[in-house]
Design a protein around this motif. Structure first.
Motif, PDB file in Angstrom:
ATOM      1  N   GLY A  56       7.760   6.136  -9.570  1.00 54.61           N
ATOM      2  CA  GLY A  56       6.837   5.776  -8.872  1.00 54.61           C
ATOM      3  C   GLY A  56       7.124   6.072  -7.302  1.00 54.61           C
ATOM      4  N   PRO A  57       6.551   5.413  -6.162  1.00 55.72           N
ATOM      5  CA  PRO A  57       5.465   4.507  -6.555  1.00 55.72           C
ATOM      6  C   PRO A  57       4.309   4.989  -7.095  1.00 55.72           C
ATOM      7  N   TYR A  58       3.536   4.528  -7.877  1.00 55.88           N
ATOM      8  CA  TYR A  58       2.115   5.230  -8.290  1.00 55.88           C
ATOM      9  C   TYR A  58       1.052   4.512  -7.576  1.00 55.88           C
ATOM     10  N   VAL A  59       0.415   5.204  -6.672  1.00 58.82           N
ATOM     11  CA  VAL A  59      -0.717   4.465  -5.758  1.00 58.82           C
ATOM     12  C   VAL A  59      -1.929   4.959  -6.384  1.00 58.82           C
ATOM     13  N   TRP A  60      -2.630   3.789  -6.519  1.00 51.78           N
ATOM     14  CA  TRP A  60      -4.119   3.977  -7.226  1.00 51.78           C
ATOM     15  C   TRP A  60      -4.925   3.401  -6.503  1.00 51.78           C
ATOM     16  N   CYS A  68      -7.067   0.953  -6.709  1.00 48.41           N
ATOM     17  CA  CYS A  68      -7.850  -0.228  -7.233  1.00 48.41           C
ATOM     18  C   CYS A  68      -6.884  -1.329  -6.808  1.00 48.41           C
ATOM     19  N   ASP A  69      -7.465  -2.663  -7.498  1.00 52.12           N
ATOM     20  CA  ASP A  69      -6.483  -3.644  -6.733  1.00 52.12           C
ATOM     21  C   ASP A  69      -5.177  -3.862  -8.052  1.00 52.12           C
ATOM     22  N   ALA A  70      -4.188  -4.620  -7.160  1.00 49.39           N
ATOM     23  CA  ALA A  70      -2.971  -4.522  -8.152  1.00 49.39           C
ATOM     24  C   ALA A  70      -3.119  -5.312  -9.454  1.00 49.39           C
ATOM     25  N   ALA A  71      -4.032  -6.110  -9.469  1.00 52.35           N
ATOM     26  CA  ALA A  71      -4.345  -6.806 -10.688  1.00 52.35           C
ATOM     27  C   ALA A  71      -5.004  -5.984 -11.599  1.00 52.35           C
ATOM     28  N   ALA A  82       6.369  -3.775 -10.816  1.00 49.88           N
ATOM     29  CA  ALA A  82       5.738  -4.730  -9.933  1.00 49.88           C
ATOM     30  C   ALA A  82       4.832  -3.829  -8.962  1.00 49.88           C
ATOM     31  N   SER A  83       3.380  -4.417  -8.865  1.00 52.66           N
ATOM     32  CA  SER A  83       2.760  -3.546  -7.987  1.00 52.66           C
ATOM     33  C   SER A  83       2.220  -4.234  -6.614  1.00 52.66           C
ATOM     34  N   GLN A  84       2.325  -3.331  -5.992  1.00 54.47           N
ATOM     35  CA  GLN A  84       2.326  -3.724  -4.393  1.00 54.47           C
ATOM     36  C   GLN A  84       0.738  -3.957  -4.017  1.00 54.47           C
ATOM     37  N   CYS A 132      -3.493  -0.122  -4.389  1.00 51.69           N
ATOM     38  CA  CYS A 132      -2.078  -0.755  -4.904  1.00 51.69           C
ATOM     39  C   CYS A 132      -0.946   0.540  -4.996  1.00 51.69           C
ATOM     40  N   ALA A 133       0.219  -0.143  -5.179  1.00 46.70           N
ATOM     41  CA  ALA A 133       1.465   1.140  -5.421  1.00 46.70           C
ATOM     42  C   ALA A 133       2.166   0.389  -6.564  1.00 46.70           C
TER      43      ALA A 133
END
Ligand code: FES
Ligand SMILES: [Fe+2]
Length: 353
Positions: free
Chosen positions: A156-160, A162-165, A262-264, A271-272
């Motif tokens: 990662g980081p996997y940047v998406w 959407c929210d971290a949840a 862990a999502s940032q 999120c990442a």
């Protein structure tokens, strides 16, 4: 007439992650290795940050907005223990105070207002963690990642978008493996989710499953199972609110694998995801093989998760449809609300619009 902003809120009320409450938690903001090249920009809960290593090697974190003209401090450079703004050369220490203004005949005559917010940070497991307010809970303990008999690789980081949840729930979602990752994490011929009970202990959710999984594929022989047939894998999950998961995989022998995910929470809808994977077997395996595997898995997930509406997890249990095999998401949504990390945005926005 109803103001336009209010119409949007009225037609889309809901319970979502509370960004203000999330300031009092540790979040990943980068990999440790990213700091070696100099100051780094990051965003956490909508707050722009600059991170750098001081003379003692410890991480410093400030708001990335110079108090003089709002320039990004991350454009600047590190000098000794301080960061120097690229625009007019003002210098800031790790406590956020400006220590020198070169335009003054006496550069040290710095007004008291010349300072920017400073935040706490720590490095662990190869990740830089930042809390914007006094953290409520410590980081999860993952001793395997600090054990010399294990090797760790990051992905990662996997940047998406959407929210971290949403990203965390996807990591915990047991029903999607055969559908989204056939042949890699699941077998379409075995779509039934094994029984599992979720225990909520304070801010930590624990559950485990034993399931037949897809065998190691020829492309990605990353798992510790040795038999040729469908292996049995025991997966023990610890979900630490709000966005960190420690997952331990075992195959009944000495071989073990641990995933720290862990999502940032970058901002409300962004999120990442950071992944650190430890293993005590195949110690010489090329890191790139595991990274390629994770890139494939996260790429498959990203398409699906970014299509979800709303782009943030609706924490009201009346939203969406939960069946028994969604027990983790139900427990997660309950716990996030119980700990004040998700709240209704409705009354607050009503009064402010
Ligand atoms: S904007 Fe940073 S020193 Fe002027
Ligand atoms: Fe997935």
């Amino acid at each position: 007439m109803v103001p336009r902003a209010m119409v949007g809120v009225m037609t889309n009320p809901g319970v979502f992650a509370d960004l203000a409450a999330l300031r009092g938690c540790w979040h990943p903001a980068g990999f440790s290795a990213d700091l070696d090249a100099g100051p780094m920009a990051a965003e956490l809960l909508g707050e722009p940050l600059v991170l750098w290593r001081g003379r003692d090697g410890a991480v410093r974190v400030l708001s990335d907005v110079c108090v003089h003209r709002g320039t990004a401090l991350s454009l600047g450079w590190v000098s000794g223990d301080e960061i120097v703004c690229a625009y007019h050369g003002w210098r800031y220490g790790g406590d956020g105070r400006c220590s020198a203004i070169p335009q003054l005949s006496d550069p040290s005559q710095v007004p008291a207002k010349a300072r920017v917010p400073a935040f706490r940070a720590q490095e662990r497991y190869g990740v830089v963690w930042v809390a914007l307010a006094e953290p409520r809970w410590p980081l999860p303990e993952v001793p395997e990642l600090e054990d010399s008999g294990w090797v760790a690789v990051s992905a990662g980081p996997y940047v998406w978008g959407c929210d971290a949840a949403r990203q965390v729930e996807n990591f915990t979602d047991l029903g999607h493996f055969p559908w989204v990752h056939p042949g890699l994490l699941g077998d379409p011929a075995r779509p039934v989710v094994p029984r599992h009970d979720v225990r909520t202990e304070g801010h930590v959710l624990r559950y485990e499953i034993v399931r037949p999984e897809a065998p190691n594929s020829d492309d990605f022989p990353v798992f510790g199972n040795e038999q040729a047939g469908p292996p049995e894998r025991r997966s023990r999950y610890e979900l630490h609110l709000p966005y960190t998961i420690a997952l331990r995989l075992g195959w009944g022998g000495e071989r073990g694998m641990v995933y720290l995910f862990a999502s940032q929470p970058v901002a409300a809808g962004r999120c990442a995801g950071y992944v650190v994977i430890g293993r005590n077997y195949n110690l010489d395996q090329d890191d790139q093989l595991i990274r390629d595997f994770e890139d494939t898995i996260f790429g498959q997930d990203q398409v699906v998760v970014e299509s979800q509406r709303p782009d943030r997890v609706p924490f009201d249990l009346a939203a969406e449809l939960h069946l028994r095999f969604d027990a983790v998401a139900v427990a997660y949504r309950k716990a996030m609300r119980a700990h004040g990390l998700a709240a209704s945005s409705y009354p607050e926005r009503m009064t402010s619009s």
